[in-house]
Write a protein that holds these residues in place. Structure first.
Motif, PDB file in Angstrom:
ATOM      1  N   TYR A  78       0.828  -1.204   0.000  1.00  0.00           N
ATOM      2  CA  TYR A  78       0.000   0.000   0.000  1.00  0.00           C
ATOM      3  C   TYR A  78       0.862   1.255   0.000  1.00  0.00           C
ATOM      4  CZ  TYR A  78      -4.353   2.522   0.986  1.00  0.00           C
ATOM      5  OH  TYR A  78      -5.445   3.331   0.894  1.00  0.00           O
ATOM      6  N   VAL A  79       1.937   1.233   0.807  1.00  0.00           N
ATOM      7  CA  VAL A  79       2.843   2.394   0.870  1.00  0.00           C
ATOM      8  C   VAL A  79       3.564   2.582  -0.460  1.00  0.00           C
ATOM      9  CG1 VAL A  79       4.937   3.283   1.952  1.00  0.00           C
ATOM     10  CG2 VAL A  79       3.138   2.268   3.363  1.00  0.00           C
ATOM     11  N   LEU A  80       4.047   1.492  -1.054  1.00  0.00           N
ATOM     12  CA  LEU A  80       4.756   1.591  -2.326  1.00  0.00           C
ATOM     13  C   LEU A  80       3.845   2.034  -3.466  1.00  0.00           C
ATOM     14  CD1 LEU A  80       6.949  -1.637  -2.113  1.00  0.00           C
ATOM     15  CD2 LEU A  80       7.741   0.731  -1.912  1.00  0.00           C
ATOM     16  N   ALA A  81       2.570   1.665  -3.405  1.00  0.00           N
ATOM     17  CA  ALA A  81       1.644   1.995  -4.492  1.00  0.00           C
ATOM     18  C   ALA A  81       1.008   3.370  -4.332  1.00  0.00           C
ATOM     19  CB  ALA A  81       0.543   0.933  -4.582  1.00  0.00           C
ATOM     20  N   TRP A  82       1.165   4.000  -3.167  1.00  0.00           N
ATOM     21  CA  TRP A  82       0.528   5.294  -2.943  1.00  0.00           C
ATOM     22  C   TRP A  82       1.219   6.368  -3.786  1.00  0.00           C
ATOM     23  CZ3 TRP A  82      -3.965   6.394  -1.045  1.00  0.00           C
ATOM     24  CH2 TRP A  82      -4.287   7.727  -0.758  1.00  0.00           C
ATOM     25  N   PRO A  83       0.467   7.141  -4.585  1.00  0.00           N
ATOM     26  CA  PRO A  83       1.090   8.089  -5.516  1.00  0.00           C
ATOM     27  C   PRO A  83       1.570   9.383  -4.883  1.00  0.00           C
ATOM     28  CG  PRO A  83      -1.287   8.178  -5.723  1.00  0.00           C
ATOM     29  CD  PRO A  83      -0.996   7.084  -4.742  1.00  0.00           C
ATOM     30  N   GLY A  84       1.283   9.621  -3.607  1.00  0.00           N
ATOM     31  CA  GLY A  84       1.747  10.852  -2.975  1.00  0.00           C
ATOM     32  C   GLY A  84       0.871  12.033  -3.333  1.00  0.00           C
ATOM     33  N   ARG A  85       1.476  13.201  -3.438  1.00  0.00           N
ATOM     34  CA  ARG A  85       0.712  14.429  -3.680  1.00  0.00           C
ATOM     35  C   ARG A  85       0.241  14.565  -5.119  1.00  0.00           C
ATOM     36  NH1 ARG A  85       4.328  19.032  -0.549  1.00  0.00           N
ATOM     37  NH2 ARG A  85       4.164  18.111   1.568  1.00  0.00           N
ATOM     38  N   ARG A  86       0.774  13.744  -6.006  1.00  0.00           N
ATOM     39  CA  ARG A  86       0.449  13.929  -7.421  1.00  0.00           C
ATOM     40  C   ARG A  86      -0.967  13.531  -7.747  1.00  0.00           C
ATOM     41  NH1 ARG A  86       4.606  10.378 -10.400  1.00  0.00           N
ATOM     42  NH2 ARG A  86       4.058   9.045  -8.639  1.00  0.00           N
ATOM     43  N   ALA A  87      -1.577  12.689  -6.941  1.00  0.00           N
ATOM     44  CA  ALA A  87      -2.917  12.227  -7.268  1.00  0.00           C
ATOM     45  C   ALA A  87      -3.761  12.191  -6.003  1.00  0.00           C
ATOM     46  CB  ALA A  87      -2.858  10.831  -7.891  1.00  0.00           C
ATOM     47  N   ASN A  88      -4.911  12.848  -6.062  1.00  0.00           N
ATOM     48  CA  ASN A  88      -5.849  12.844  -4.953  1.00  0.00           C
ATOM     49  C   ASN A  88      -6.903  11.752  -5.111  1.00  0.00           C
ATOM     50  OD1 ASN A  88      -4.642  15.131  -3.762  1.00  0.00           O
ATOM     51  ND2 ASN A  88      -5.778  16.484  -5.150  1.00  0.00           N
ATOM     52  N   ALA A  89      -6.811  10.992  -6.187  1.00  0.00           N
ATOM     53  CA  ALA A  89      -7.826   9.979  -6.454  1.00  0.00           C
ATOM     54  C   ALA A  89      -7.526   8.654  -5.780  1.00  0.00           C
ATOM     55  CB  ALA A  89      -7.943   9.756  -7.964  1.00  0.00           C
ATOM     56  N   GLY A  90      -6.395   8.562  -5.089  1.00  0.00           N
ATOM     57  CA  GLY A  90      -6.067   7.304  -4.434  1.00  0.00           C
ATOM     58  C   GLY A  90      -5.073   6.509  -5.246  1.00  0.00           C
ATOM     59  N   ILE A  91      -5.068   5.208  -4.984  1.00  0.00           N
ATOM     60  CA  ILE A  91      -4.090   4.327  -5.603  1.00  0.00           C
ATOM     61  C   ILE A  91      -4.469   4.032  -7.044  1.00  0.00           C
ATOM     62  CG2 ILE A  91      -3.179   1.978  -5.507  1.00  0.00           C
ATOM     63  CD1 ILE A  91      -3.268   2.132  -2.541  1.00  0.00           C
ATOM     64  N   ASP A  92      -3.486   4.092  -7.910  1.00  0.00           N
ATOM     65  CA  ASP A  92      -3.682   3.736  -9.308  1.00  0.00           C
ATOM     66  C   ASP A  92      -3.738   2.206  -9.415  1.00  0.00           C
ATOM     67  OD1 ASP A  92      -3.757   3.634 -12.057  1.00  0.00           O
ATOM     68  OD2 ASP A  92      -1.612   3.893 -12.299  1.00  0.00           O
ATOM     69  N   PRO A  93      -4.821   1.635  -9.992  1.00  0.00           N
ATOM     70  CA  PRO A  93      -4.951   0.180 -10.064  1.00  0.00           C
ATOM     71  C   PRO A  93      -3.793  -0.489 -10.801  1.00  0.00           C
ATOM     72  CG  PRO A  93      -7.038   1.231 -10.582  1.00  0.00           C
ATOM     73  CD  PRO A  93      -6.013   2.321 -10.506  1.00  0.00           C
ATOM     74  N   PHE A  94      -3.334   0.099 -11.895  1.00  0.00           N
ATOM     75  CA  PHE A  94      -2.243  -0.498 -12.662  1.00  0.00           C
ATOM     76  C   PHE A  94      -0.966  -0.528 -11.834  1.00  0.00           C
ATOM     77  CE2 PHE A  94       1.348  -0.151 -15.630  1.00  0.00           C
ATOM     78  CZ  PHE A  94       1.131  -1.294 -16.391  1.00  0.00           C
ATOM     79  N   ARG A  95      -0.684   0.565 -11.149  1.00  0.00           N
ATOM     80  CA  ARG A  95       0.505   0.642 -10.285  1.00  0.00           C
ATOM     81  C   ARG A  95       0.419  -0.389  -9.167  1.00  0.00           C
ATOM     82  NH1 ARG A  95       4.072   5.063  -8.745  1.00  0.00           N
ATOM     83  NH2 ARG A  95       4.780   4.831  -6.593  1.00  0.00           N
ATOM     84  N   LEU A  96      -0.786  -0.560  -8.615  1.00  0.00           N
ATOM     85  CA  LEU A  96      -0.980  -1.525  -7.543  1.00  0.00           C
ATOM     86  C   LEU A  96      -0.671  -2.942  -8.002  1.00  0.00           C
ATOM     87  CD1 LEU A  96      -2.062  -1.840  -4.581  1.00  0.00           C
ATOM     88  CD2 LEU A  96      -4.290  -2.301  -5.609  1.00  0.00           C
ATOM     89  N   VAL A  97      -1.149  -3.317  -9.192  1.00  0.00           N
ATOM     90  CA  VAL A  97      -0.927  -4.666  -9.709  1.00  0.00           C
ATOM     91  C   VAL A  97       0.553  -4.897 -10.003  1.00  0.00           C
ATOM     92  CG1 VAL A  97      -1.399  -6.216 -11.651  1.00  0.00           C
ATOM     93  CG2 VAL A  97      -3.255  -4.921 -10.609  1.00  0.00           C
ATOM     94  N   ILE A  98       1.207  -3.920 -10.634  1.00  0.00           N
ATOM     95  CA  ILE A  98       2.627  -4.077 -10.984  1.00  0.00           C
ATOM     96  C   ILE A  98       3.479  -4.251  -9.729  1.00  0.00           C
ATOM     97  CG2 ILE A  98       4.614  -2.939 -11.997  1.00  0.00           C
ATOM     98  CD1 ILE A  98       2.675  -4.070 -14.024  1.00  0.00           C
ATOM     99  N   ILE A  99       3.245  -3.413  -8.729  1.00  0.00           N
ATOM    100  CA  ILE A  99       4.000  -3.530  -7.479  1.00  0.00           C
ATOM    101  C   ILE A  99       3.668  -4.849  -6.789  1.00  0.00           C
ATOM    102  CG2 ILE A  99       4.268  -2.553  -5.165  1.00  0.00           C
ATOM    103  CD1 ILE A  99       4.006   0.196  -6.408  1.00  0.00           C
ATOM    104  N   GLY A 100       2.397  -5.252  -6.838  1.00  0.00           N
ATOM    105  CA  GLY A 100       2.007  -6.519  -6.235  1.00  0.00           C
ATOM    106  C   GLY A 100       2.706  -7.705  -6.862  1.00  0.00           C
ATOM    107  N   VAL A 101       2.854  -7.681  -8.194  1.00  0.00           N
ATOM    108  CA  VAL A 101       3.559  -8.773  -8.875  1.00  0.00           C
ATOM    109  C   VAL A 101       5.015  -8.823  -8.425  1.00  0.00           C
ATOM    110  CG1 VAL A 101       4.382  -9.576 -11.123  1.00  0.00           C
ATOM    111  CG2 VAL A 101       2.024  -8.803 -10.867  1.00  0.00           C
ATOM    112  N   GLY A 102       5.662  -7.667  -8.331  1.00  0.00           N
ATOM    113  CA  GLY A 102       7.057  -7.633  -7.885  1.00  0.00           C
ATOM    114  C   GLY A 102       7.217  -8.132  -6.457  1.00  0.00           C
ATOM    115  N   VAL A 103       6.311  -7.705  -5.566  1.00  0.00           N
ATOM    116  CA  VAL A 103       6.369  -8.159  -4.170  1.00  0.00           C
ATOM    117  C   VAL A 103       6.147  -9.663  -4.091  1.00  0.00           C
ATOM    118  CG1 VAL A 103       5.197  -8.002  -1.937  1.00  0.00           C
ATOM    119  CG2 VAL A 103       5.704  -5.920  -3.223  1.00  0.00           C
ATOM    120  N   THR A 104       5.216 -10.170  -4.909  1.00  0.00           N
ATOM    121  CA  THR A 104       4.928 -11.613  -4.910  1.00  0.00           C
ATOM    122  C   THR A 104       6.159 -12.418  -5.285  1.00  0.00           C
ATOM    123  OG1 THR A 104       2.595 -11.258  -5.440  1.00  0.00           O
ATOM    124  CG2 THR A 104       3.520 -13.417  -5.964  1.00  0.00           C
TER     125      THR A 104
END
Length: 373
Positions: free
Chosen positions: A171-197
């Protein structure tokens, strides 16, 4: 009480495609109202009936075989002493673990797919299952050395701890920071999840190479995903997981449903997207970790069940309860195949992996074609 029959407007899916209008029935009792979709209700009733039949068949498969009616008679208190011993001490724990774990994985997969708005965003791919598995393997394979403190906590607690630590890191790695107020980007979440897996799977493999042969063999069998050694001790973690998950899904049914439409629409309808996303993610981690502790990381159930349920019910988004029923059918049916048709009493995880691999390829091809249209 009044019943209103009207067409349901089409709801766009996250990829932009629109669902065809369907028919819904609105039942109003005083100030309260409930929306009943006939197709979803029919699929739910049929799924519950098939799940019950598979459950009775699973209980009846043993060294003292019984038919579904005999099993039902024993469960209702009408069996002989031998039948009661066979059912309650041998067969029932395995069938209950299969039912509950399948339901839990299916429900957790639907929740993560909804919050990420991506059919690939399942606990298997996001690293949650891998984190729970790594902690559980440490507790199993190193219970007499450095993993003794995890073994002292118990496999369910160790798996829960590993799943939550992984989810927080992801969740911390996928959080976009100040650049996006819409929350976590789904594509970014999946890519980071695959790497963590992959990193966690490498860590698990390394631990297996350093463990004693007997401990490594026991951990390896558990990693494939098996219910063959299930006991009443394994029933309680999965029962707690399913109970907590169903309570959360029923209590937050509206915000969860709105969240699947996207963060902008959800906020416009008054849903606190950040809070709901965090609650749903915590629930998915909790369900997944406890189910993994009971039966191991049974592959692809969290991916298959929501997508099959989505296609059967015709809903625009994966439905957690329908996905849970499909997941229960997959694990119960896969375990029955392992015990009656396939040789050598194979672990159920091999059957679900054999089904899930081709389905994942089909899903990737379908998503690719939609993206190019």
């Amino acid at each position: 009480m009044t019943v209103d029959l009207r067409p349901q407007p089409a709801v766009p899916e996250p990829d932009g495609t629109a669902q065809r209008p369907t028919t819904r029935r609105i039942i109003r009792v005083g100030p309260s109202s409930w929306v009943i979709r006939p197709r979803m209700l029919t699929v739910g009733i049929a799924g519950a009936a098939i799940t019950l039949l598979l459950f009775l068949l699973s209980v009846g498969v043993s060294d003292y075989p019984m038919g579904p009616l005999d099993v039902a008679r024993v469960l209702l208190g009408g069996g002989t002493r031998i039948e009661n011993v066979v059912v309650f001490d041998v067969s029932l724990p395995r069938a209950l673990v299969s039912l509950l774990v399948g339901f839990g994985f299916g429900m957790a997969g639907a929740l993560t797919q909804r919050i990420a708005r991506n059919p690939l965003a399942t606990p298997d791919i996001l690293g949650i299952t891998a984190g729970a598995s790594a902690a559980a393997v440490a507790a199993i394979a190193f219970s007499t050395s450095w993993g003794a403190w995890l073994a002292g906590l118990g496999i369910p607690t160790a798996a829960l701890l590993g799943g939550f630590v992984t989810a927080i890191a992801m969740y911390v790695l996928a959080w976009p920071g100040r650049r996006a107020n819409a929350g976590i980007d789904p594509f970014r979440l999946v890519i980071i999840g695959v790497g963590v897996t992959w990193m966690l799977q490498a860590l698990t493999s390394y631990m297996l190479t350093r463990a004693q042969i007997a401990d490594a063999a026991r951990a390896q069998t558990w990693l494939v995903g098996s219910v063959s050694q299930a006991t009443w001790t394994d029933v309680w973690p999965s029962l707690i997981a399913v109970t907590v998950g169903m309570t959360m899904v029923i209590g937050l049914s509206r915000p969860i449903g709105v969240l699947g439409l996207g963060p902008d629409i959800a906020r416009g309808l008054g849903v606190n997207t950040g809070r709901v996303t965090a609650v749903v993610l915590v629930a998915a981690v909790f369900i997944t970790a406890l189910c993994v502790s009971a039966a191991g990381p049974i592959a692809f159930v969290a991916l298959l069940a929501p997508q099959i349920a989505l296609r059967l019910t015709g809903s625009p988004q994966p439905t957690p309860l329908a996905s849970g029923l499909i997941g229960a059918m997959l694990v119960l049916g896969g375990d029955l195949l392992c015990r009656t048709v396939l040789p050598g009493n194979l672990p159920v995880g091999i059957v679900t992996a054999a089904i899930g691999g081709p389905f994942l390829i089909y899903l990737m091809i379908t998503m690719s074609r939609k993206a190019t249209v």
